[in-house]
Write an enzyme that holds these catalytic residues in place. Structure first.
Site, mmCIF file in Angstrom:
data_model
loop_
_atom_site.group_PDB
_atom_site.id
_atom_site.type_symbol
_atom_site.label_atom_id
_atom_site.label_comp_id
_atom_site.label_asym_id
_atom_site.label_seq_id
_atom_site.Cartn_x
_atom_site.Cartn_y
_atom_site.Cartn_z
ATOM 1 N N ARG A 103 36.724 -0.805 3.997
ATOM 2 C CA ARG A 103 36.096 0.507 3.781
ATOM 3 C C ARG A 103 34.590 0.284 3.832
ATOM 4 O O ARG A 103 34.039 -0.491 3.056
ATOM 5 C CB ARG A 103 36.510 1.097 2.439
ATOM 6 C CG ARG A 103 35.665 2.284 2.032
ATOM 7 C CD ARG A 103 36.222 3.055 0.869
ATOM 8 N NE ARG A 103 37.349 3.859 1.274
ATOM 9 C CZ ARG A 103 37.798 4.936 0.599
ATOM 10 N NH1 ARG A 103 37.188 5.316 -0.505
ATOM 11 N NH2 ARG A 103 38.834 5.613 1.027
ATOM 12 N N HIS A 130 39.057 8.343 8.939
ATOM 13 C CA HIS A 130 39.857 7.989 7.747
ATOM 14 C C HIS A 130 41.336 8.090 8.146
ATOM 15 O O HIS A 130 42.081 8.925 7.638
ATOM 16 C CB HIS A 130 39.527 8.919 6.587
ATOM 17 C CG HIS A 130 39.972 8.423 5.247
ATOM 18 N ND1 HIS A 130 40.583 7.194 5.057
ATOM 19 C CD2 HIS A 130 39.904 8.989 4.010
ATOM 20 C CE1 HIS A 130 40.864 7.035 3.779
ATOM 21 N NE2 HIS A 130 40.465 8.106 3.117
ATOM 22 N N GLN A 133 44.361 8.110 5.621
ATOM 23 C CA GLN A 133 44.542 9.396 4.940
ATOM 24 C C GLN A 133 45.380 10.338 5.804
ATOM 25 O O GLN A 133 46.296 11.005 5.329
ATOM 26 C CB GLN A 133 43.164 10.018 4.648
ATOM 27 C CG GLN A 133 43.241 11.351 3.942
ATOM 28 C CD GLN A 133 43.800 11.228 2.537
ATOM 29 O OE1 GLN A 133 43.318 10.423 1.744
ATOM 30 N NE2 GLN A 133 44.808 12.025 2.211
ATOM 31 N N ASP A 212 38.055 19.115 2.220
ATOM 32 C CA ASP A 212 37.547 17.830 1.721
ATOM 33 C C ASP A 212 36.157 18.091 1.137
ATOM 34 O O ASP A 212 35.581 19.171 1.331
ATOM 35 C CB ASP A 212 37.484 16.818 2.892
ATOM 36 C CG ASP A 212 36.986 15.439 2.471
ATOM 37 O OD1 ASP A 212 37.035 15.121 1.259
ATOM 38 O OD2 ASP A 212 36.527 14.676 3.358
ATOM 39 N N CYS A 253 42.239 15.668 0.403
ATOM 40 C CA CYS A 253 42.433 14.212 0.333
ATOM 41 C C CYS A 253 41.976 13.633 -1.003
ATOM 42 O O CYS A 253 42.352 12.511 -1.336
ATOM 43 C CB CYS A 253 41.702 13.538 1.487
ATOM 44 S SG CYS A 253 39.941 13.844 1.478
ATOM 45 N N ARG A 281 49.917 8.146 0.257
ATOM 46 C CA ARG A 281 49.073 7.082 0.795
ATOM 47 C C ARG A 281 49.826 5.749 0.757
ATOM 48 O O ARG A 281 49.843 4.980 1.716
ATOM 49 C CB ARG A 281 47.781 6.959 -0.023
ATOM 50 C CG ARG A 281 46.822 8.132 0.097
ATOM 51 C CD ARG A 281 46.180 8.200 1.466
ATOM 52 N NE ARG A 281 45.489 6.970 1.811
ATOM 53 C CZ ARG A 281 44.232 6.678 1.481
ATOM 54 N NH1 ARG A 281 43.505 7.552 0.814
ATOM 55 N NH2 ARG A 281 43.667 5.537 1.863
HETATM 56 N N1 NVA Z 1 34.955 12.577 3.426
HETATM 57 C C1 NVA Z 1 35.072 11.837 2.190
HETATM 58 C C2 NVA Z 1 36.466 11.354 2.007
HETATM 59 C C3 NVA Z 1 36.727 10.656 0.712
HETATM 60 C C4 NVA Z 1 38.119 10.139 0.612
HETATM 61 C C5 NVA Z 1 34.105 10.672 2.202
HETATM 62 O O1 NVA Z 1 33.942 10.044 3.258
HETATM 63 O O2 NVA Z 1 33.476 10.416 1.177
HETATM 64 N N1 CP Z 2 41.339 9.941 -0.413
HETATM 65 C C1 CP Z 2 40.731 8.749 -0.631
HETATM 66 O O1 CP Z 2 40.516 7.959 0.271
HETATM 67 O O2 CP Z 2 40.398 8.529 -1.924
HETATM 68 P P1 CP Z 2 39.521 7.310 -2.475
HETATM 69 O O3 CP Z 2 38.110 7.523 -1.976
HETATM 70 O O4 CP Z 2 39.608 7.439 -3.972
HETATM 71 O O5 CP Z 2 40.075 6.019 -1.978
#
Ligand code: NVA
Ligand code: CP
Length: 296
Positions: A103, A130, A133, A212, A253, A281
């Site tokens: 990540r 992502h 997800q 989101d 999400c 997930r």
């Molecule tokens: N769009 C959000 C998703 C978090 C799971 C982010 O990238 O922070």
């Molecule tokens: N939806 C998701 O990826 O959550 P986190 O950022 O908590 O991993």
């Protein structure tokens, strides 16, 4: 027959058939949580350069259920923080683990890791994508409606990484994806997604309405106030949900900001399947790990 994918960076590595098979396997994983030991006594490195609750928990728990060992690597604890290259990190991890999840921010960094790693690399979220997800979200739709082909999903809000992955992975599964976002926050044309600035247009005939956060982890904090202002008319509310197809479900999400992108009554209401998504997930990622790390 399509070749078995070696990495999972955007979802485009899978054929439509492989995706549907993976989702069927995820349904099986959900019913049989300890039914596969494909990772028996093997480790999977999980590199986190951004915050996480669901991704970390679902990968760690899922890898354990598959008989493996999740190896959490927070960047600040590794030599990456002291300048060791992604290439050298890829070489060293590949000598020790069965797969690598990451990540981070830049997609180019994940591509570089995958280029040099000899084990599968999984994108656990970047600025642009992502895909893990989206797998869980399709599993949620599949479980709710019994099929995917021909469903319509409306995404309302920021045209971000989650929206892009839904468009890409949704298209592979035959799900029509419409994205409603204001000018400046719209998704680039991708995978035939229908783009509009009108939430009411997007939700017309939609079986699911998804939103989101308005400020993502890879967005600059300075942009937050302007984002919230521009995206305010794109809130997922009971009224918006009522304009979708009968029986439409609400998806998010998470993490959520009730009062911003979603109302509290939707987040905790009868039509949400948001907490199912969070659980799914784990099941979807277990099926993915089995596909990537299982016998070839
Ligand atoms: N769009 C959000 C998703 C978090 C799971 C982010 O990238 O922070
Ligand atoms: N939806 C998701 O990826 O959550 P986190 O950022 O908590 O991993």
């Amino acid at each position: 027959m399509s070749a078995q994918p070696t990495d999972f960076l955007t979802g485009e590595e899978l054929s439509g058939g492989q995706l549907l098979e993976l989702l069927e396997r995820a349904v099986w994983m959900k019913a049989n949580p300890l039914g596969s030991d494909v990772l028996a006594r093997r480790s999977v490195a999980l590199i986190f350069q951004r915050h996480s609750t669901r991704t970390r928990v679902s990968f760690e728990a899922g890898i354990t259920e598959l008989g493996g060992h999740p190896l959490l690597l927070r960047t600040e604890d590794t030599q990456l923080a002291r300048g060791e290259s992604i290439r050298d990190t890829a070489y060293v991890l590949s000598r020790n683990v069965a797969a690598i999840g990451i990540r981070t921010g830049p997609d180019a960094l994940v591509r570089e890791l995958a280029q040099h790693a000899s084990v599968p690399v999984i994108n656990m979220l970047t600025a642009e994508h992502h895909p893990c997800q989206a797998l869980a979200d399709l599993l949620t739709l599949r479980q709710e409606f019994g099929h995917l082909q021909g469903l319509k999903l409306a995404y309302v809000g920021d045209g971000n990484n989650v929206a892009r992955s839904l468009a890409i992975v949704g298209a592979l599964a035959g799900v029509e994806v419409a994205v409603a976002a204001p000018s400046g926050y719209q998704l680039d044309p991708v995978a035939g997604a229908q783009l509009t600035d009108d939430p009411m247009v997007a939700v017309q005939g939609a079986n699911a309405v998804y939103t989101d956060v308005w400020v993502s982890m890879n967005d600059s904090p300075e942009s937050a106030a302007a984002r919230v202002e521009a995206l305010r008319p794109y809130q997922l509310s009971d009224q918006l949900l009522a304009a979708a197809a009968p029986g439409a479900i609400a998806l998010h999400c998470l993490p959520a900001h009730p009062g911003e992108e979603v109302t509290e009554s939707v987040l905790y209401g009868e039509r949400q399947r948001i907490w199912d998504q969070a659980e799914n997930r784990r099941h979807a990622q277990k099926a993915l790990l089995e596909l990537l790390c299982g016998p070839r």
